[in-house]
Design a protein around this motif. Structure first.
Motif, PDB file in Angstrom:
ATOM      1  N   LEU A 124       0.829  -1.204   0.000  1.00  0.00           N
ATOM      2  CA  LEU A 124       0.000   0.000   0.000  1.00  0.00           C
ATOM      3  C   LEU A 124       0.864   1.255   0.000  1.00  0.00           C
ATOM      4  N   LEU A 125       1.942   1.238   0.771  1.00  0.00           N
ATOM      5  CA  LEU A 125       2.833   2.398   0.811  1.00  0.00           C
ATOM      6  C   LEU A 125       3.541   2.578  -0.528  1.00  0.00           C
ATOM      7  N   VAL A 126       3.925   1.476  -1.164  1.00  0.00           N
ATOM      8  CA  VAL A 126       4.562   1.588  -2.481  1.00  0.00           C
ATOM      9  C   VAL A 126       3.579   2.140  -3.505  1.00  0.00           C
ATOM     10  N   VAL A 127       2.362   1.606  -3.528  1.00  0.00           N
ATOM     11  CA  VAL A 127       1.398   1.984  -4.562  1.00  0.00           C
ATOM     12  C   VAL A 127       0.886   3.410  -4.391  1.00  0.00           C
ATOM     13  N   THR A 128       1.044   3.980  -3.201  1.00  0.00           N
ATOM     14  CA  THR A 128       0.635   5.376  -3.004  1.00  0.00           C
ATOM     15  C   THR A 128       1.821   6.335  -2.994  1.00  0.00           C
ATOM     16  N   ASN A 129       3.031   5.795  -3.105  1.00  0.00           N
ATOM     17  CA  ASN A 129       4.206   6.676  -3.099  1.00  0.00           C
ATOM     18  C   ASN A 129       4.207   7.533  -4.365  1.00  0.00           C
ATOM     19  N   PRO A 130       4.248   8.846  -4.234  1.00  0.00           N
ATOM     20  CA  PRO A 130       4.134   9.710  -5.421  1.00  0.00           C
ATOM     21  C   PRO A 130       5.267   9.526  -6.419  1.00  0.00           C
ATOM     22  N   TYR A 131       6.449   9.156  -5.924  1.00  0.00           N
ATOM     23  CA  TYR A 131       7.576   8.974  -6.838  1.00  0.00           C
ATOM     24  C   TYR A 131       7.453   7.663  -7.610  1.00  0.00           C
ATOM     25  N   PHE A 132       6.997   6.622  -6.944  1.00  0.00           N
ATOM     26  CA  PHE A 132       6.724   5.377  -7.673  1.00  0.00           C
ATOM     27  C   PHE A 132       5.664   5.626  -8.749  1.00  0.00           C
ATOM     28  N   LEU A 133       4.586   6.305  -8.385  1.00  0.00           N
ATOM     29  CA  LEU A 133       3.518   6.568  -9.352  1.00  0.00           C
ATOM     30  C   LEU A 133       4.008   7.439 -10.493  1.00  0.00           C
ATOM     31  N   HIS A 134       4.886   8.377 -10.188  1.00  0.00           N
ATOM     32  CA  HIS A 134       5.412   9.242 -11.249  1.00  0.00           C
ATOM     33  C   HIS A 134       6.183   8.425 -12.283  1.00  0.00           C
ATOM     34  N   TYR A 135       7.054   7.540 -11.810  1.00  0.00           N
ATOM     35  CA  TYR A 135       7.859   6.758 -12.749  1.00  0.00           C
ATOM     36  C   TYR A 135       7.077   5.611 -13.371  1.00  0.00           C
ATOM     37  N   LEU A 280      10.633   9.055   1.374  1.00  0.00           N
ATOM     38  CA  LEU A 280       9.792   8.572   2.472  1.00  0.00           C
ATOM     39  C   LEU A 280       8.867   9.647   3.018  1.00  0.00           C
ATOM     40  N   PHE A 281       9.405  10.863   3.110  1.00  0.00           N
ATOM     41  CA  PHE A 281       8.638  11.955   3.698  1.00  0.00           C
ATOM     42  C   PHE A 281       8.711  13.174   2.779  1.00  0.00           C
ATOM     43  N   PRO A 282       7.915  13.220   1.719  1.00  0.00           N
ATOM     44  CA  PRO A 282       7.961  14.352   0.795  1.00  0.00           C
ATOM     45  C   PRO A 282       7.718  15.700   1.459  1.00  0.00           C
ATOM     46  N   LEU A 283       7.058  15.702   2.628  1.00  0.00           N
ATOM     47  CA  LEU A 283       6.729  16.960   3.283  1.00  0.00           C
ATOM     48  C   LEU A 283       7.887  17.532   4.084  1.00  0.00           C
ATOM     49  N   ARG A 284       9.079  16.940   3.988  1.00  0.00           N
ATOM     50  CA  ARG A 284      10.188  17.411   4.813  1.00  0.00           C
ATOM     51  C   ARG A 284      10.562  18.858   4.507  1.00  0.00           C
ATOM     52  N   LEU A 369       2.432   5.279  12.841  1.00  0.00           N
ATOM     53  CA  LEU A 369       3.546   5.366  11.891  1.00  0.00           C
ATOM     54  C   LEU A 369       3.071   5.057  10.476  1.00  0.00           C
ATOM     55  N   SER A 370       2.265   4.018  10.317  1.00  0.00           N
ATOM     56  CA  SER A 370       1.746   3.664   8.993  1.00  0.00           C
ATOM     57  C   SER A 370       0.892   4.786   8.416  1.00  0.00           C
ATOM     58  N   VAL A 371       0.068   5.390   9.280  1.00  0.00           N
ATOM     59  CA  VAL A 371      -0.799   6.483   8.839  1.00  0.00           C
ATOM     60  C   VAL A 371       0.022   7.699   8.439  1.00  0.00           C
ATOM     61  N   VAL A 372       1.093   7.992   9.203  1.00  0.00           N
ATOM     62  CA  VAL A 372       1.947   9.137   8.881  1.00  0.00           C
ATOM     63  C   VAL A 372       2.600   8.937   7.511  1.00  0.00           C
ATOM     64  N   LEU A 373       3.153   7.743   7.281  1.00  0.00           N
ATOM     65  CA  LEU A 373       3.767   7.457   5.985  1.00  0.00           C
ATOM     66  C   LEU A 373       2.742   7.530   4.855  1.00  0.00           C
ATOM     67  N   LEU A 374       1.573   6.976   5.090  1.00  0.00           N
ATOM     68  CA  LEU A 374       0.525   7.012   4.072  1.00  0.00           C
ATOM     69  C   LEU A 374       0.049   8.435   3.827  1.00  0.00           C
ATOM     70  N   TYR A 375      -0.066   9.222   4.894  1.00  0.00           N
ATOM     71  CA  TYR A 375      -0.519  10.607   4.756  1.00  0.00           C
ATOM     72  C   TYR A 375       0.471  11.435   3.941  1.00  0.00           C
ATOM     73  N   THR A 376       1.787  11.258   4.228  1.00  0.00           N
ATOM     74  CA  THR A 376       2.771  12.031   3.460  1.00  0.00           C
ATOM     75  C   THR A 376       2.726  11.642   1.985  1.00  0.00           C
ATOM     76  N   ASN A 377       2.499  10.359   1.713  1.00  0.00           N
ATOM     77  CA  ASN A 377       2.344   9.935   0.316  1.00  0.00           C
ATOM     78  C   ASN A 377       1.155  10.622  -0.341  1.00  0.00           C
ATOM     79  N   LEU A 378       0.012  10.544   0.311  1.00  0.00           N
ATOM     80  CA  LEU A 378      -1.220  11.072  -0.275  1.00  0.00           C
ATOM     81  C   LEU A 378      -1.176  12.589  -0.411  1.00  0.00           C
TER      82      LEU A 378
END
Length: 495
Positions: A124-135, A280-284, A369-378
């Motif tokens: 789920l984290l991979v499929v919502t990662n914006p960089y994975f989706l971009h490529y 991992l954290f695009p919002l950094r 932690l899972s929600v934080v990672l998912l939230y930064t992705n979304l």
């Protein structure tokens, strides 16, 4: 959990992940394409050459050479797109299908080697990662297909390690997909080496025979292609991998300046530490300096802890691949941003999940932690969208415009010298080469004469043009005629 219930949960989990991926596909896929990198255009040029029956030739160069510089599998996979539309959308769909295959094998692998909940979260984290989706959805590059092939190879390696016999189906499939990974991206050699090490250290029986069985055919294929590379060197003046600076040939090689090479390695360590934080954290970027430092420390600690924890598990062989891959990209003279980390993305989330399961005992904290990672992705999903022409800076726009002008106004036999020769060929239709990265104007002039180049595009967006072409223009200005200009970008005819 009863087997039937487990199977139902597994199907439901993958169905949800699949729905998310295809929703992203329809949200981000576009028929338009623009890129300032040349790799994607070169892949399309090679694909069209294959589809026309010309062979694996870079027709964008004056001599149309056999192009062993790029591994051939990805352009071969793109060939059906030529017959289905021969447009950007068709090529993107092929890459998107590879992205879906990658998600499927990632979920399958971790559902076999970890808890189902862990496999679902990683996928789920991979499929919502914006960089994975971009490529996967917006670029026409080999990174996501390589991720798919490499994880299939990892999956069958895991099975083969447990096989008692040597000649098994998983062994043959390991050979096939190791080869496929290498011929998709040359960094697949790391996967081959790590597989050999994994068999040596972790195979349950016949380890030497297994190494010979898997290693000999794969290595033979690699050596045969290496011979092709030697016989067909890169046709341009591009730098070698041992050059200290690929954009400054005068800087010498890493063997001439070992201390400067060590400095480059040190800089790359911090560069890729930034890339790990970004992926991992695009919002950094919204954090303070202290927050960024703490985030980097957390990334390093969690990944290191995950690596250490994995050394005693059945997936310990993954550590070889992860560490060797990192070593190669630290050595590599080019910095490609998060692109180089896409093949490691599932492993990054895997190591973080190991860290969380070991050191975070509270279920609520794990969920947090899972929600934080998912939230930064979304929250950063817009980054998955395709770069558009209107978003380019004016200097880059002018470069594309002047190439289109060249298409309509230069003779068909014209050869153009350009900072981005693949883009120049793609939009102008004229064969093109990159200028040597040399501060010696006479060397550039001899390069022009040797390749019978009569036109030069001077762009206004690259550092290299300022460093190398500006002195050339000054010395040979009497033999150069400006025939078209837009902004500070110009097209010169060489008299």
């Amino acid at each position: 959990m009863p087997h039937r219930e487990y199977a139902a949960n597994k199907i439901a989990s993958f169905f949800l992940i699949s729905v998310i991926y295809w929703l992203a596909f329809f949200a981000f896929i576009s028929k338009d394409y623009i890129s300032l990198g040349g790799d994607s255009y070169q892949y399309i040029i090679l694909t069209r050459s294959l589809a026309k029956g010309i062979g694996y030739h870079a027709v964008n160069y004056p001599s149309s050479p056999f192009f062993s510089h790029y591994p051939p599998l990805f352009p071969s996979l793109l060939v059906p797109a030529v017959f289905l539309g021969n447009d950007f959308l068709s090529f993107k769909i092929v890459v998107a299908l590879a992205g879906f295959a990658a998600i499927g094998v990632i979920f399958l692998f971790f559902s076999q080697t970890a808890k189902l909940s862990q496999a679902a979260i990683i996928s789920l984290l991979v499929v919502t990662n914006p960089y994975f989706l971009h490529y996967a959805l917006s670029e026409i590059l080999s990174d996501v297909p390589f991720l798919a092939f490499s994880f299939v190879a990892i999956f069958f390696t895991y099975i083969y390690l447990k096989d008692k016999e040597v000649f098994t189906r998983s062994g043959f499939l390991t050979i096939f997909f190791l080869s496929a990974a290498f011929f998709t991206r040359y960094i697949g050699i790391v996967l081959v080496i790590s597989t050999m090490l994994s068999i040596f250290f972790y195979a349950e029986g016949n380890r030497y025979k297994k190494i010979i069985f898997v290693g000999v055919p794969v290595v033979c294929l690699i050596l045969m292609w290496a011979l092709m590379i030697i016989l067909h060197p890169h046709p341009s003046s591009s730098a070698g991998i041992f050059d200290l600076d690929p954009y400054a040939a005068s800087a010498g090689t890493i063997f001439q300046h070992p201390f400067l090479f060590l400095k480059r390695l040190w800089n790359n360590v911090f560069y890729y530490l930034d890339m790990f934080s970004i992926i991992l954290f695009p919002l950094r970027y919204k954090l303070s300096t202290l927050g960024i430092a703490l985030l980097k420390s957390l990334v390093v600690f969690s990944l290191s802890a995950g690596l250490l924890l994995n050394r005693r598990k059945t997936t310990s062989f993954l550590n070889w691949y992860f560490l060797l891959y990192l070593l190669i990209i630290l050595f590599w003279p080019y910095q490609e941003g998060v692109r180089f980390l896409i093949p490691l993305l599932p492993l990054i989330y895997f190591y973080i999940s190991l860290f969380a399961s070991q050191y975070i005992k509270s279920l609520s904290l794990k969920i947090t932690l899972s929600v934080v990672l998912l939230y930064t992705n979304l929250s950063f999903l817009p980054a998955a969208r395709q770069l558009s022409f209107k978003d380019l800076p004016s200097a880059a726009k002018n470069f594309f415009v002047i190439n289109i002008w060249a298409r309509d106004n230069l003779p068909s036999s014209a050869v153009i010298l350009s900072r981005k020769p693949r883009i120049t060929y793609f939009y102008s239709g004229h064969k093109s080469m990159a200028y040597p990265f040399s501060k010696d104007p006479a060397l550039i002039w001899r390069f022009l004469e040797r390749h019978r180049i009569k036109y030069l595009i001077v762009d206004n967006f690259s550092r290299e043009t300022y460093l190398y072409i500006a002195p050339f223009l000054q010395k040979y200005r009497a033999r150069l005629k400006l025939i078209y200009r837009i902004g500070n970008t110009g097209l010169f005819r060489i008299e």
